[in-house]
Scaffold this active site. Sequence first.
Site, mmCIF file in Angstrom:
data_model
loop_
_atom_site.group_PDB
_atom_site.id
_atom_site.type_symbol
_atom_site.label_atom_id
_atom_site.label_comp_id
_atom_site.label_asym_id
_atom_site.label_seq_id
_atom_site.Cartn_x
_atom_site.Cartn_y
_atom_site.Cartn_z
ATOM 1 N N HIS A 148 0.436 -11.663 2.228
ATOM 2 C CA HIS A 148 -0.604 -10.826 1.309
ATOM 3 C C HIS A 148 -1.388 -11.450 0.217
ATOM 4 O O HIS A 148 -2.293 -11.332 0.024
ATOM 5 C CB HIS A 148 0.165 -9.540 0.733
ATOM 6 C CG HIS A 148 -0.767 -8.509 0.218
ATOM 7 N ND1 HIS A 148 -0.539 -7.132 0.328
ATOM 8 C CD2 HIS A 148 -2.116 -8.449 0.213
ATOM 9 C CE1 HIS A 148 -1.464 -6.362 0.274
ATOM 10 N NE2 HIS A 148 -2.391 -7.038 0.196
ATOM 11 N N TYR A 171 1.073 -1.147 0.175
ATOM 12 C CA TYR A 171 -0.015 0.118 0.016
ATOM 13 C C TYR A 171 0.666 1.295 0.042
ATOM 14 O O TYR A 171 0.457 2.357 -0.283
ATOM 15 C CB TYR A 171 -1.032 -0.046 1.118
ATOM 16 C CG TYR A 171 -1.907 -1.062 1.157
ATOM 17 C CD1 TYR A 171 -2.002 -2.001 0.565
ATOM 18 C CD2 TYR A 171 -2.587 -1.146 2.519
ATOM 19 C CE1 TYR A 171 -2.973 -2.989 0.601
ATOM 20 C CE2 TYR A 171 -3.598 -2.356 2.759
ATOM 21 C CZ TYR A 171 -3.734 -3.191 1.591
ATOM 22 O OH TYR A 171 -4.508 -4.251 1.798
#
Length: 285
Positions: free
Chosen positions: A107, A49
Site C-alpha cells: 500500500h 480501508y
Amino acid sequence: MQTTITLNNGVEMPLVGYGVFQVDPAECERCVTDALAVGYRSVDTAQAYFNEEGVGRAWRKSGLAREELFLTTKVWVSNAGERKAAESIDLSLRKLQTDYIDLLLIHQAFGDYYGTYRAMEAALRAGKVRAIGVSNFYYDRFLDIAAHMEVKPAVNQIEVSALAQQWQMQELAAQHGTKLMAWGPLAEAAPELLANETLQRIAAAHGKTVAQVGLRFLTQRGIIAIPKTVRRERMEENLDCLGFDLSEEEMAAIRTLDIGHGHVLNFSDPQGMLTLFDIINKYKV
C-alpha cells in the site's frame, strides 16, 4: 472497445473497476452489491480501508462465479515485513471469502517493504495471488523494487487524473512492464476538474459528462481507473466511459491541464508526507 488490459504475467484485468477507499465499512456491502449489479467486475479494497469483509459478503451474495471477478487488496504498513505480511495476506483472504486474490499490492513505500514483497512473491508461488505490485511507489522506491526483486511489479497504483497525469511515471513503469492504476482518477471530485472549461467543452462534444471524459483520458492511455462513488447512478456513469474515443487534439488539450504532481497528495512535498505519516501512524491494521 477495449475493456481489459493484460498485465506483465499474462493476467487480464478490467480497465475500469470500483474503488472502495473511504467507503464506510457499514455501507460497503451495499455499495459493492450495487457496483456488481450495474456491471463492475473489478473491486479495489485494502486492509487499511477496514471494509474487506463488506467486499467479501457482497460478492458472495452476488451469485457471480469467483472467476468472473477481479479482486485487489493491499498490505498496510503496520503489516510490513515477511512474516507479518504473510499472516495479513491469509487474513485478507478470509475476510474476502476467497481462495485467491487477483492483485495484491504494497500500500505504501514505507516500513520493511522488501520483506513484504518477498511474502507477496511467496503468495504468488503458492497460488494465493495471481499478480503482485505496489501502490504509491514513486521513482526511487519503484526502481528499487523493480531492479532488485525477482518478480517485476505488475501494477503501480498511484494518483493519476486529468490534473495529475503522471506521464514520466507511466514511461518509467512501462520500461519494466508495469501498468499504472489510478487512484483518485477524478481528483476526488475537485472543482478544478469537474468545472474545467476544457473538459466541459470536450464532454459536450461527445454527449458525455466531464467525469466520463476524465476517465476516458486515463483508460485511453492504458491506465486502469478505479473511481469511487456510493451512488448507483454515478457507478453506471463511471462504468460507461469506454464506449467513445478522444481525438489526438482532445488528448493534447487535456494534457495542458497537468499540474506536474499529485493533486490530492503531493509525494514530493514534505508537508504532504508529514500528513501521510500521520495517517500511517493512526491506522494499525
